[in-house]
Structure formats: structure tokens, C-alpha cells
Design an enzyme around this catalytic site. Structure first.
Site, PDB file in Angstrom:
ATOM      1  N   ASP A  69      21.411   2.513  13.144  1.00  0.00           N
ATOM      2  CA  ASP A  69      21.194   3.306  11.941  1.00  0.00           C
ATOM      3  C   ASP A  69      20.446   4.580  12.310  1.00  0.00           C
ATOM      4  OD1 ASP A  69      20.584   4.401   9.507  1.00  0.00           O
ATOM      5  OD2 ASP A  69      19.704   2.589   8.646  1.00  0.00           O
TER       6      ASP A  69
ATOM      7  N   CYS B 204      -9.001  -0.100  -0.287  1.00  0.00           N
ATOM      8  CA  CYS B 204      -8.167  -0.292  -1.461  1.00  0.00           C
ATOM      9  C   CYS B 204      -8.841   0.318  -2.688  1.00  0.00           C
ATOM     10  CB  CYS B 204      -7.898  -1.779  -1.687  1.00  0.00           C
ATOM     11  SG  CYS B 204      -6.849  -2.118  -3.124  1.00  0.00           S
TER      12      CYS B 204
ATOM     13  N   CYS C 268      -2.142  -1.532  -0.434  1.00  0.00           N
ATOM     14  CA  CYS C 268      -3.013  -2.621  -0.001  1.00  0.00           C
ATOM     15  C   CYS C 268      -2.170  -3.863   0.301  1.00  0.00           C
ATOM     16  CB  CYS C 268      -4.023  -2.926  -1.095  1.00  0.00           C
ATOM     17  SG  CYS C 268      -5.062  -4.354  -0.736  1.00  0.00           S
TER      18      CYS C 268
END
Length: 442
Positions: free
Chosen positions: A353, A225, A203
Site C-alpha cells: 500500500d 490526558c 489517551c
């Protein structure tokens, strides 16, 4: 305009002409040259234009193209950076093509980190936020860093309406004062998830885990949530049903209107939803939007088809785990036996990366190849080889291509008529350049 601006415009346009004569596309350098002379040129050139900016990790190129085609059904001229040059210099280059006193609607794909600079310059009427996923950690740092760029851009254009993907938890907590309208899915069932697909499921308000009543991919879907009142916001534009998803086609129902697109994969229906939402908010009739979106053809490197000595090759840009996994899901729909070629670079435009490949679902990808040889190329064949071997590919089934011409020749020798090629950004540019040089592409 004053002498400085006129000089900048002249030099930018001359740069474009010289690049064209040299066989280059000139999508960024003309703007860079012009900006060097007049740093405020973009603001001056865009004055009086109604601007829509489209940004986000994945899907901004296709969403922009779909929105442009929809608007072209109702307006005589729509300016865009169709080549995908989405940094400040590329966007300036697009405006250099305008004639004096020409003030069209402008729909611009914008890099996430570049959004604040462009928003401040062009005073957009609308901002379209597609999604945020982990991408180029060396450049953006985190998804929170990307979100900060988007918030900053919105705050610099306080009157712009934000059209945001409500299926993304972060966008339900934008913390901006702009008007916001949300698009999202109204599907009943979750789509299959890749086992390696791990996005933040917390959340954004209290940090507790989110629960998903329905999930599409990544952390997109219908969420709430488990500890506080946070949940997906009410949606203004809804993908109500999916009627067809194949490798080259998609169809569904958005707010009661049937839409079709000539690109495959569920992720492209999300792009159609973003474009439809923006066009409807702009005032276009739903049927007009659908008619325009049907005219979009696959873009460079986005399901682009190329005949390579009789091989039906399709190019798919890859750049992060979520996008990669969606392409794997697309390839799972392929009805014909196919061979694979993968190209991985680590230049700044790709993300230096390359660890993201460890989170991408290569395991599922290799199950689709039926032990056929896989071509690998680019600057980081060592990374590709290691990842594919760990995913279950025998080293003897990997064929290394040292150069792009080698790759083109090897593709022609593959055992299947259908070939899917998955390159990162600069590898795609290199491959397309060599395909053009050999006469396979215009």
C-alpha cells in the site's frame, strides 16, 4: 545435539558458503533451510546466550548497532544480525555462525510481528521498544496491531526487562507484568512539526485527547490526558539536552553523560538514547557506552555515503510518513545545494500500500530542491510523479529512470555535487546491488 539438529546446522552453513561463493550475502536463506529441517533450531542454538531483542517501527537497526558497539567495549564477542535480516530465518542465520559451545551475548534486531516467535525461542533477558508509528498497513493493520505483537512478545518472556520509549503514549500503558524502565526526552521546547504529521493523540486509557507540554516528533513527547490521570511515566534515562544536530553528526547529554554519534538527525539521538538505556541497565559504565557508540558508522541505506562518478551521494531508507518527515528535517540541515532521487517500490517488504506517501511531507521536501531536476525510479514511478506534482514540482523537472543502471547514470549527470537518494526497502537493495556491480560499493 541430535542428528536432526546437526543436519540442519550443516545444511544451513553449506547454504551460506554457496551463497558467499555466488556473491550473495546469505543473511536469511541459510536460516530458512536450517529451520525447514529443524523447526526448533533457534531455541537450541541460542540456549545459554544472554539475549537482548530490539524492536519497533523506526530506529531498530541503528539502535541495535549502537548497543552492539557499546557492549563490545566490555565483552569479547557480541552476536548480532548486522545485515538487518530481522525475521525468524535471518535471526537463525546469525546463530548458525556460532562455534560449538560458544555462548556470547546476542543483540538482535527483530521485526515487530516476529517478536513473539523469537522471544519464545531465545528467552531474552531484555526487550527494547523504540516506538510505534503507522507502517505497512497491509501487513500490520494498525498501530494497535503492532502493539499487540509487542505485548505478546513480552508476555512470552515474563522475566525480561522491557526498556521502552516513555515519550510514546502507547508504551505508558503496556499492560504487561514484565519489569519496565523508560527512556525519553527532558527538553524544554517542542521541535518543529510537519503539517502532514498526524499520529494518534488520544489517551490509551480513556480515549480523550492528549495535551503536550513538549513534543519532539510524531506523537512523542511530554504528554498528559485532558480527562483522566494518564500521563507520561517517570523516566529512568533522559536525553537532557541536545548540543548538536547536523546531517552527519549528533551530540547531547544523557543522564549527565556526553554522547556523540556519527549519524545525523534528531531521530538518531532517540536511537542513541534507546541504546544507552539498554546498555546501562545491562550494567555498563556510562563512559564506556559513550566510547562505544562513537565508533558506529552509517549503516547500509541509513545515511550511507557513496561516491558516484564524483557525486557525493547519501542513501536514506524511507518507509512511512513519520520516518520520511524526519529525513526531510535532516535534509533541511544540509548546507550544500543538493539534488534528489526517489525510488518507490510496492513489494511486501516495502508495504504494498503506497498511500502513505500522501501523508508524508513532500511539500516541505520540494522547497529544499530549489527547482532542480528530481530523479524518480522504482516500480511505482506513477505514484511518485503524482505526489511530487501535487507538492508543487513541475512535470518537466521530473526525470524518470526505468532501471537501476539508468538511475546510476542519471545521478552522475545531476547539476549538484551533493545528491540525496531516498529509496524504499527493496529499491534500496536493488540500488545497492547495482552500485556494487558497477564498482561504487564493496
Amino acid at each position: 545435539m541430535e542428528l536432526k539438529s546437526n543436519t540442519a546446522i550443516f545444511c544451513g552453513r553449506m547454504t551460506k558458503k554457496m551463497l558467499t561463493l555466488a556473491g550473495r550475502d546469505g543473511s536469511s536463506l541459510p536460516g530458512k533451510v536450517a529451520q525447514t529441517i529443524d523447526a526448533d533450531l533457534l531455541a537450541k542454538l541460542s540456549g545459554g546466550c544472554r539475549c537482548i531483542l530490539v524492536t519497533g517501527t523506526n530506529g531498530k537497526t541503528m539502535s541495535t548497532a549502537l548497543l552492539v558497539k557499546a557492549l563490545e567495549e566490555a565483552y569479547p564477542k557480541v552476536l548480532t544480525n548486522a545485515s538487518g535480516a530481522n525475521m525468524l530465518q535471518g535471526i537463525t542465520s546469525a546463530f548458525l555462525t556460532l562455534k560449538r559451545h560458544e555462548r556470547p551475548i546476542a543483540v538482535l534486531e527483530v521485526d515487530e510481528a516476529t517478536l513473539p516467535y523469537v522471544a519464545e525461542a531465545v528467552h531474552p533477558e531484555m526487550l527494547v521498544f523504540t516506538n510505534i508509528f503507522r507502517d505497512q498497513a497491509d501487513r500490520y493493520g494498525s498501530t494497535e496491531g503492532v502493539l499487540a505483537h509487542l505485548r505478546h512478545g513480552a508476555r512470552l518472556a515474563p522475566t525480561a526487562t522491557v526498556i521502552a520509549n516513555g515519550d510514546l503514549p502507547a508504551f505508558a500503558d503496556l499492560q504487561i507484568n514484565n519489569p519496565v524502565r523508560y527512556f525519553g526526552t527532558g527538553l524544554q521546547e517542542s521541535l518543529p512539526q510537519s503539517v502532514s504529521e498526524k499520529e494518534d493523540d488520544l489517551c490509551p486509557q480513556c480515549g480523550a485527547p492528549l495535551s503536550y507540554e513538549q513534543r519532539t516528533y510524531g506523537n512523542l513527547g511530554r504528554y498528559a490526558c485532558t480527562a483522566c490521570a494518564f500521563k507520561r511515566p517517570p523516566l529512568d534515562f533522559v536525553l537532557e539536552q541536545v548540543d548538536d544536530v547536523s546531517t552527519h553528526h549528533g551530540a547531547g547529554l544523557i543522564n549527565g553523560t556526553a554522547v556523540e554519534i556519527n549519524t545525523g538527525g534528531f531521530y538518531n539521538l532517540y536511537n542513541a538514547l534507546a541504546a544507552f538505556s539498554a546498555a546501562r541497565h545491562f550494567g555498563l559504565d556510562a563512559e564506556v557506552i559513550a566510547r562505544g557508540m562513537r565508533k558506529v558508522v552509517p549503516l547500509a541505506g541509513r545515511q550511507e555515503n557513496v561516491d558516484i562518478d564524483g557525486k557525493n551521494a547519501t542513501l536514506h531508507l524511507i518507509k512511512n510518513p513519520v520516518g520520511f518527515n524526519q529525513i526531510v528535517n535532516l535534509l533541511a540541515l544540509e548546507k550544500e545545494p543538493f539534488s534528489l532521487a526517489l525510488l518507490l517500490n510496492d513489494l511486501p517488504a516495502d508495504g504494498v500500500d503506497t498511500n502513505w506517501v500522501n501523508e508524508a511531507d513532500f511539500e516541505k521536501l520540494v522547497t529544499l530542491t530549489d527547482h532542480r531536476p528530481i530523479l524518480i525510479g522504482g516500480r511505482r514511478t506513477d505514484v511518485l510523479k503524482d505526489r511530487l506534482v501535487r507538492a508543487g514540482v513541475a512535470p518537466s523537472d521530473l526525470s524518470l529512470c526505468e532501471t537501476m543502471p539508468d538511475m546510476c547514470r542519471a545521478i552522475a549527470q545531476l547539476p549538484t555535487e551533493t545528491v540525496h537518494i531516498l529509496p524504499t526497502f527493496t529499491a534500496l537493495a536493488d540500488l545497492r546491488r547495482d552500485l556494487a556491480h558497477e564498482g561504487y560499493l564493496n
